[in-house]
Enzyme design. Sequence first.
Site, PDB file in Angstrom:
ATOM      1  CG  HIS A  56      -1.718  -1.201   1.403  1.00 17.41           C
ATOM      2  ND1 HIS A  56      -2.612  -1.610   0.452  1.00 17.41           N
ATOM      3  CD2 HIS A  56      -1.765  -2.131   2.391  1.00 17.41           C
ATOM      4  CE1 HIS A  56      -3.182  -2.743   0.857  1.00 17.41           C
ATOM      5  NE2 HIS A  56      -2.677  -3.075   2.023  1.00 17.41           N
ATOM      6  CG  HIS A  99      -6.101  -5.944   1.438  1.00 16.15           C
ATOM      7  ND1 HIS A  99      -6.981  -5.261   2.238  1.00 16.15           N
ATOM      8  CD2 HIS A  99      -4.867  -5.753   1.962  1.00 16.15           C
ATOM      9  CE1 HIS A  99      -6.294  -4.680   3.224  1.00 16.15           C
ATOM     10  NE2 HIS A  99      -5.027  -4.949   3.075  1.00 16.15           N
TER      11      HIS A  99
END
Lengths: 210, 210, 332, 332
Positions: free
Chosen positions: D57, D219
Amino acid sequence: MSINRAKVIEIINKIADRIEENKLYLTELDAVIGDGDHGLNMSKGFHAVREKLKEDAGNNIGDILKKTGMTLVSNVGGASGPLYGTAFMKAGLEAGSKEEIDVIDFEKMLTAALDGIKMRGKAVLEDKTMVDAIEPALYALSKAIQLGLSSKEALKEAVDAAYKGVEHTKAIIARKGRASYLAERSIGHQDAGATSSALIFKTIYEEINV
Amino acid sequence: MSINRAKVIEIINKIADRIEENKLYLTELDAVIGDGDHGLNMSKGFHAVREKLKEDAGNNIGDILKKTGMTLVSNVGGASGPLYGTAFMKAGLEAGSKEEIDVIDFEKMLTAALDGIKMRGKAVLEDKTMVDAIEPALYALSKAIQLGLSSKEALKEAVDAAYKGVEHTKAIIARKGRASYLAERSIGHQDAGATSSALIFKTIYEEINV
Amino acid sequence: MKKLINQPENVVEEMIEGIVLAHPEYVRKLKEFNVLVRKNSPITGKVALVSGGGSGHEPSHGGYVGKGMLDGAVAGDVFTSPTPDPIYEAIKAVDGGAGVLLIVKNYTGDIMNFEMAKEMAEMELIKVDYVVVNDDVAVENSTYTAGRRGIAGTVFVHKIAGAKAETGATLEEVKETAQKVIDNVRSMGMALTPCIVPAAGKANFTLGENEMEIGMGIHGEPGTHKDTLKTADEVTEHLVCKILEDLKLKDGEEVAVMVNGLASTPLMELYIVNKKVNEILWEKGIKVYKTLVGEFMTSLEMAGCSVSILKLDKELKTLLDATADTPAFKSL
Amino acid sequence: MKKLINQPENVVEEMIEGIVLAHPEYVRKLKEFNVLVRKNSPITGKVALVSGGGSGHEPSHGGYVGKGMLDGAVAGDVFTSPTPDPIYEAIKAVDGGAGVLLIVKNYTGDIMNFEMAKEMAEMELIKVDYVVVNDDVAVENSTYTAGRRGIAGTVFVHKIAGAKAETGATLEEVKETAQKVIDNVRSMGMALTPCIVPAAGKANFTLGENEMEIGMGIHGEPGTHKDTLKTADEVTEHLVCKILEDLKLKDGEEVAVMVNGLASTPLMELYIVNKKVNEILWEKGIKVYKTLVGEFMTSLEMAGCSVSILKLDKELKTLLDATADTPAFKSL
Ligand SMILES: Nc1ncnc2c1ncn2[C@@H]1O[C@H](COP(=O)(O)OP(=O)(O)O)[C@@H](O)[C@H]1O
Ligand SMILES: Nc1ncnc2c1ncn2[C@@H]1O[C@H](COP(=O)(O)OP(=O)(O)O)[C@@H](O)[C@H]1O
Ligand SMILES: [Mg+2]
Ligand SMILES: [Mg+2]
Ligand SMILES: [Mg+2]
Ligand SMILES: [Mg+2]
């Protein structure tokens, strides 16, 4: 039934073997309604446990199980690490300095483990998690003991109940873990963590009967 | 040959038509060894020129060509905008306040245009650019005039020389513009700007003979 | 073509509007032109910097308009040089009397359009000069050709010349510093995937599933060669060695490093590349004074990266460290 | 799998090394753990902030370690919560005696691992508390479920709680401010393409050439539904409306906006989205006080974006404006 220190280590190593064999299967189950890593996570964790116990297994059953739990916690990450880790640690705390355990001890340890999982993960029955395999297994075990069945028979009941629980996870909506984001779309698919729990019960049962 | 103000506008509009018809072709040529926008650039530019001249064409041939050049500069961007823009502006400066031109005037205007392109782009013959169509065309035109050919014949010579120049661009390595990044790999491919230049000569020739 | 856009022909204009709406404290737009200038332009007595080129390289160049970097940024169509008109408007809007330096990347179209704008501004008696950035070592430099392309190293020119201009330096001095950066910065890029110009709707080159292009330009221009996929370490080694062949650094010299993402390549991978860049430089005894990792000059949604290395001296170090406050580049 | 990496199993470690090499003036790494802490940690008397989660991320979370934001960031494997051990080490390394606030995104794994680390640290008598970010309105919130996911709105929590901690506030006060941000921020995302976890080597979901996923998690978790490709304006309208349904803003209220790229989506497209976000808010009489456009919380190389809207009051405005100096977020 009476399980000594060495046997506990043997069982844990066998669990590691079974997890390894089912790595892909568990991962695929998790891929459908989760993030596709449950088999990888469990395999990583039990690989570390095997190494840990090889190097320093601890003096008694409590020690062994606590080390197992802590190793799982420290190596897995994700949801299953803290959950299985807590389960083994709580079982270890319950076992304490015992060097031998029987089916009654096992029942107490399993109760502690389930409490730990529920405390940590806040899941209840029917949330479509490992609890749906473990709680029925514990009930079946307790009932069998009360009914005076042999330890072998009692454990068989537990395994069957766990697999029935796994089967039941297909029918319900996920309310905990990643699968819960799918809501209704989680129906029809089996929970990966429940499956690994049932696999662990089955391994214990088989190892006690060899 | 004598071309008046109205005819110049007509010719420019015809050039715009031909560019539009060949938009894809020019773009494809540019795609192979450049960035695949030459047809789009030229079409955008001559579309703007057409609109501009519709609205306000100017009083004399010099005006018309300067407006054409400035419109190309202001609307195209990339390499061809400043190059063709400069060419038309320089031709316009050369034509000045004339309201009618002959082939000798055209030769002078073309000389000024080529000088402008070379000044702006710093390319010389054999760099695989529009210069490889325009310079041979100018030579052929001058020679034909010296040999006393008719304006029609002289322009035909210029068109042929331009297309021979275009053909020759296939044989040489690009030394200017985007195609130069390809070095040897530019061999075998025809230059897009030379092609549009030859197309413009051909249009002028055809319009003078209708 | 999977893009979050509306009409392909409106992308640049809508983007410019989006930038102004996001950063009104930094920039304003010139009416009717895709030009961003510092909110408080012109700044009296300060040399102004104008950069620009085709769009599709964001945050280049609008993201660098602000204190300590650019005064104006001109946005052409995607991958196409702007015409002279908006450049000329930008020059007029930012000139505070001390003159304007144009920072141009070495592409035929850019140079000609910026030159014409310069000529237009000079007719209005504005002092204008320009520098040409040509940092891409993938393309051979030769007097017979258009020369090397300008790529991500340009951002160092913006930063350092911008800081110089803030010191109150003259146009000549700012130009000299900008040129010093250009003389000392080298870059090279590579791509894993092509990109799609919105108006075209399809990629203008292809790369196989197992292929990459080494030396790729920022408009999808071909590089030195295609190669099969390699590890990040191998790719980095290749890029850095090509750069060092040209830059000729000596043991003990100091550099700034920029690992620039072309767009789709995650920051994670850029940092992995940075690790290897550091290892190579360390082995050669070259000291990394400052590192920039991120997306500084992109190529629409292309995957890949470029590495730039700038040889530093005392002046460049001081100016590189100076305060900058722009939407895309801040230095406290 | 087209990635600039070496061995898939080493991506996180190599990335962390690359970050430290790039930004030694901001961060250092804890030996043997993928944990980044402020170079000068622990800061005596200041409440310390620790965040983290799975990797992939970036710049979340290591990029936000520095003055005015985080004191520590813990990086798990790609898309997998870190174990309690590195979190515990981070807590110990940053605690300056005033206690540590953990900023956790609402994922089962993250919560359990951070909770266990908290318990471990408490046994060492370190004051530890935590907040759970759950800004993603794509997922229904219900007392029966795991609740909403935490996504890009988390960056606002880092920024604002970080600024609060710099003021010398107590752990309780910093937590209260962090919770206020959480209560007032809502986000929603969408994706045009999937991404590939390096260790898996293949995408774990697919999207057709003409399909997008609305409500996509960071995700690759499924969102509310798949849809055919729409224009940027239509997509933005959908995201913002879902957010506003939940946030219930009144005419005249002020907000901060974040348009966050998931990785492959160019800044150009994010600014086009921002334009539409502004138009929608403007029509509803909501005032945009500050806008962030860029990549703040990505999802490997996924294409797509998320929009976050934070309702502001006077305190939040002041803290949002406060100085921050970290590798990925700077505010002068
Ligand atoms: N709150 C919870 N309580 C009990 N079990 C849970 C909970 N959340 C998830 N699980 C179990 O964990 C399993 C997923 O484990 P794993 O895939 O290893 O972790 P992650 O979800 O972090 O990827 C699920 O299949 C489920 O059985
Ligand atoms: N320096 C130069 N001098 C003369 N002509 C040039 C030069 N550079 C490029 N050209 C011409 O311009 C053409 C390309 O034009 P175009 O595709 O419209 O612009 P761009 O290269 O900016 O995309 C080339 O085919 C070539 O004929
Ligand atoms: Mg999982
Ligand atoms: Mg072209
Ligand atoms: Mg072009
Ligand atoms: Mg996981």
